[in-house]
Design a protein around this motif. Structure first.
Motif, PDB file in Angstrom:
ATOM      1  N   HIS B  75       0.826  -1.210   0.000  1.00 38.47           N
ATOM      2  CA  HIS B  75       0.000   0.000   0.000  1.00 38.47           C
ATOM      3  C   HIS B  75       0.858   1.257   0.000  1.00 38.47           C
ATOM      4  N   LEU B  76       2.090   1.126   0.490  1.00 32.40           N
ATOM      5  CA  LEU B  76       2.919   2.315   0.640  1.00 32.40           C
ATOM      6  C   LEU B  76       3.320   2.886  -0.711  1.00 32.40           C
ATOM      7  N   ASN B  77       3.623   2.006  -1.682  1.00 29.89           N
ATOM      8  CA  ASN B  77       3.902   2.536  -3.019  1.00 29.89           C
ATOM      9  C   ASN B  77       2.768   2.225  -3.993  1.00 29.89           C
ATOM     10  N   ARG B  78       1.646   1.881  -3.431  1.00 24.43           N
ATOM     11  CA  ARG B  78       0.413   1.677  -4.183  1.00 24.43           C
ATOM     12  C   ARG B  78       0.495   0.607  -5.252  1.00 24.43           C
ATOM     13  N   LEU B  79       1.256  -0.436  -4.984  1.00 28.04           N
ATOM     14  CA  LEU B  79       1.120  -1.605  -5.843  1.00 28.04           C
ATOM     15  C   LEU B  79      -0.258  -2.209  -5.599  1.00 28.04           C
ATOM     16  N   ILE B  80      -0.801  -1.928  -4.405  1.00 30.77           N
ATOM     17  CA  ILE B  80      -2.182  -2.291  -4.086  1.00 30.77           C
ATOM     18  C   ILE B  80      -2.873  -1.024  -3.610  1.00 30.77           C
ATOM     19  N   ASP B  81      -4.100  -0.811  -4.078  1.00 27.85           N
ATOM     20  CA  ASP B  81      -4.862   0.348  -3.617  1.00 27.85           C
ATOM     21  C   ASP B  81      -5.743  -0.055  -2.450  1.00 27.85           C
ATOM     22  N   PRO B  82      -5.815   0.779  -1.415  1.00 28.71           N
ATOM     23  CA  PRO B  82      -6.622   0.419  -0.254  1.00 28.71           C
ATOM     24  C   PRO B  82      -8.124   0.603  -0.530  1.00 28.71           C
ATOM     25  N   THR B  83      -8.932  -0.007   0.330  1.00 30.76           N
ATOM     26  CA  THR B  83     -10.373   0.201   0.230  1.00 30.76           C
ATOM     27  C   THR B  83     -10.746   1.512   0.919  1.00 30.76           C
ATOM     28  N   ALA B  84     -10.087   1.796   2.023  1.00 27.41           N
ATOM     29  CA  ALA B  84     -10.315   3.069   2.710  1.00 27.41           C
ATOM     30  C   ALA B  84      -9.057   3.421   3.494  1.00 27.41           C
ATOM     31  N   GLY B  85      -8.895   4.698   3.808  1.00 30.22           N
ATOM     32  CA  GLY B  85      -7.754   5.113   4.619  1.00 30.22           C
ATOM     33  C   GLY B  85      -6.808   6.029   3.862  1.00 30.22           C
TER      34      GLY B  85
END
Lengths: 349, 354
Positions: B75-85
């Motif tokens: 999540h830190l380099n957005r290889l995955i996008d969060p659902t919320a936060g």
């Protein structure tokens, strides 16, 4: 009178059917029946059809009860008419688009034939050596061409080679970008795969039927298109597969370092898919060789013509020797492309 | 300890499934991970993560497989996008970034080291090491000199012309580290970077990392499932279980005061004498003690003190830092600190005996 009279009656379609009179041309079956005098005189009740011989409610069977339903022959006639109707507008578009193919095939043919054997054979041997760096394959190529030249099949072999040369280049130039596009879009992949399946399963002769209608048999693009359509499938499939098989971790690393999708494609995906793409090109060459023999039916020159002559004139020896030369050509093309592929593979590790 | 906050994760949620946004409502109203899976068919990957990562520190995120630690670091380099936060890097919300700004962040601010190395097999070691420079569009001269410099730094001088496939796992991961370092980014993400290596090589690599860190003072986020590794490397330790943070803080603090049964189980098997340090159990005082047998440093581990005392529990040691006394170490406290929490607590001891 016929089996499905009852059905037509039950559906209340007698009016639409127009009383059961047939005014179209007679089918062969009807003609035979009349000639044998077995057909019942009009108006007399038919003997009931035995249950076991109940015909499928096909066009012909239904036509017997209702003349408004077309017979199978009318249907094929309509397909033909429909095809002929779109043929001219289609030609207006396809003719200029495909014309360069004719030129390329003719030029390549003229070029390959113009080079004398004592330049051509050393040239082919040298290319093989630089591509494969394998003495065995190179010697095999040398021996094969010398053998074919010795038995006077050199000209045909070179003609076949020139056609394969042009068709493979075009198939690769079209196939690799299509494969790349497919690997990047699931929607496109789902749309293209049925077409590829169709191209691959269609019997080779069936390619020729619509092409003969569209283009004149004397034009070389006729067989060029048939060969390309048949041979382009593996290079598309394996390009798509190769790119999709690239290690997910490596792709993730490329993403994590901020590569753009273009950098990723040319810097990572295509180089790593290269062994698969090369395997696809090898298959494409093999398939265009298979098709170039069949394409001799529509005036493609080369070894196929000799095979065809063997069949037509029952010249068993000519057919067998030409067939052997084709096998020779297939083996040397396969071995030299595989050896070249092997070299790419090792340099990647 | 007073370093500035570099990366801040705020109320981060990640739900996997067909309609994660809709599931947020249920999660916010208190639906747990098992229930969400059973009733709604969605997997709760991360729930309400709040972590502050300080500049120049190694923050270790530890958890067993399936605890969501690899998901979290991506999540830190957005290889995955969060659902919320929110993920805030250098005061900017990364989630609001455009494609191009995100690429810039990944090229310049954050580099990453992977568990399976993920080197480019078709490029030489040198090209791999300088890759981050080439991606940025810098000349191949710069890429090669930088690559060469960092390859030498990680001990791979002379291997530049090899291909990754020709190197052993440990050497490949050195290339991975050189690749991350050559981008000169402030933040390094290390996803189980040493987990695929055998124990001896792993120790070497940990030492290499600590040595580099003393010099470079990068902000490192390190993921691991190995507690010994976590305790060795961490300035700040975050323990993750089932997608939630159950305790975070200084490793010594967690070791002495675990707040969850899960952590107590987790730390029951470690060698406490080697991990605990003098400063964590000393009495902070400058009064001269009685029966003082010698001086120790606050950063020394207990193992070395035990060796020094030859097992005598009546001794006391003066804890000296920069020539002044900062505390007293009583050997009795030391021995007590060696007893795992479970055994030290009478109620727990009774429970485990029953």
């Amino acid at each position: 009178m016929a089996t499905y009279d009852g059905l037509i009656g039950a559906l209340g379609l007698e009016e639409w059917c127009g009383g059961g009179k047939t005014d179209g041309p007679m089918t062969m079956a009807e003609l035979l029946a009349r000639a044998n005098g077995t057909s019942a005189p009009a108006g007399s009740p038919d003997p009931a059809t035995p249950l076991m011989q109940t015909p499928f409610p096909s066009l012909d069977a239904l036509n017997k009860s209702c003349s408004a339903i077309p017979r199978s022959r009318d249907m094929t006639e309509a397909v033909e008419q429909g095809f002929l109707a779109i043929k001219d507008p289609l030609k207006v578009v396809l003719d200029p688009v495909t014309q360069p193919l004719s030129y390329m095939l003719d030029w390549a043919l003229a070029g390959f034939e113009a080079v004398p054997w004592f330049i051509m054979i050393p040239l082919l041997v040298a290319i093989t050596w630089f591509a494969t760096k394998k003495i065995g394959v190179t010697l095999f190529v040398l021996a094969s061409f010398c053998f074919m030249a010795f038995i006077n099949y050199y000209d045909e072999a070179i003609q076949t080679l020139s056609i394969i040369f042009v068709c493979t280049i075009i198939a690769v130039l079209l196939g690799v970008p299509i494969g790349i596009a497919m690997s990047r879009s699931n929607i496109l992949q789902r749309a293209v795969i049925p077409i590829l399946d169709m191209l691959q399963t269609l019997p080779t002769f069936v390619y020729l039927v619509p092409l003969i209608f569209l283009f004149s048999v004397t034009e070389s693009k006729l067989y060029g298109i048939a060969i390309i359509l048949y041979a382009i499938v593996p290079v598309i499939r394996l390009t798509d597969l190769g790119i999709r098989l690239v290690d997910k971790d490596v792709i993730e690393a490329a993403d994590a370092f901020g590569m753009s999708s273009r950098q990723k494609l040319w810097g990572v995906q295509v180089p790593l898919a290269l062994p698969n793409i090369m395997a696809g090109i090898n298959q494409t060459i093999m398939m265009s060789l298979a098709m170039v023999v069949i394409a001799s039916l529509v005036s493609a020159p080369g070894l196929g013509v000799k095979v065809l002559a063997g069949i037509r004139n029952l010249e068993l020896g000519v057919g067998l020797v030409a067939g052997f030369c084709i096998v020779l050509l297939a083996v040397l093309l396969d071995r030299s492309t595989k050896a070249a592929l092997g070299r790419i593979d090792t340099s990647a590790r | 300890m007073s370093n500035e906050i570099k990366v801040s994760i705020r109320n981060l949620y990640k739900i996997f499934g067909t309609n994660p946004k809709a599931m947020m409502e249920h999660v916010r109203s208190g639906v747990g991970k098992p229930e969400l899976l059973e009733k709604y068919g969605h997997v709760l990957g991360l729930q309400d993560i709040n972590v502050d990562i300080r500049e120049g520190e190694i923050t270790v995120i530890m958890g067993l497989s399936g605890s969501g630690k690899s998901t979290l670091i991506r999540h830190l380099n957005r290889l995955i996008d969060p659902t919320a936060g929110e993920v805030i890097v250098n005061g900017e919300d990364v989630l609001a970034y455009s494609e191009s700004r995100l690429a810039e962040l990944r090229q310049n601010t954050m580099s990453m080291v992977f568990q399976k190395f993920a080197l480019f097999p078709h490029q030489t070691v040198l090209a791999n090491a300088g890759m981050s420079r080439r991606v940025r569009g810098e000349s191949s001269e710069i890429a090669d000199t930088e690559g060469q410099k960092w390859l030498e730094r990680v001990g791979l001088k002379g291997y530049g012309g090899h291909y990754p496939g020709q190197l052993s796992g440990g050497m490949q991961q050195r290339v991975g580290i050189a690749r991350a370092l050559s981008s000169d980014s402030e933040i390094m993400l290390m996803d189980e970077a040493f987990s695929a290596l055998d124990p001896l090589i792993r120790t070497d690599m940990q030492d290499l990392l600590l040595e580099l860190q003393r010099e470079l003072r990068k902000t490192i986020i390190f993921i691991t499932h190995d507690l010994d590794e976590a305790l060795k490397l961490a300035d700040h330790l975050v323990i993750l279980k089932d997608g939630a943070v159950i305790q975070q803080g200084e490793p010594q603090e967690i070791l002495l005061n675990p707040n969850d049964d899960y952590i107590i189980d987790f730390i029951s098997d470690i060698n406490r004498a080697r991990v605990l340090r003098v400063r964590s159990i000393m009495e902070v005082t400058n009064a001269p003690g009685v029966n003082v047998a010698g001086d120790v440093s606050p950063m020394q581990n207990l193992e070395s003190v035990i060796a020094m005392s030859e097992g005598d529990t009546n001794l006391n040691y003066r804890v000296m830092e920069d020539g002044t006394q900062v505390g007293l170490l009583h050997m009795r406290d030391l021995v007590k600190a060696l007893v795992p929490v479970e055994a030290a607590d009478p109620a727990r001891r009774a429970a485990s005996a029953a």
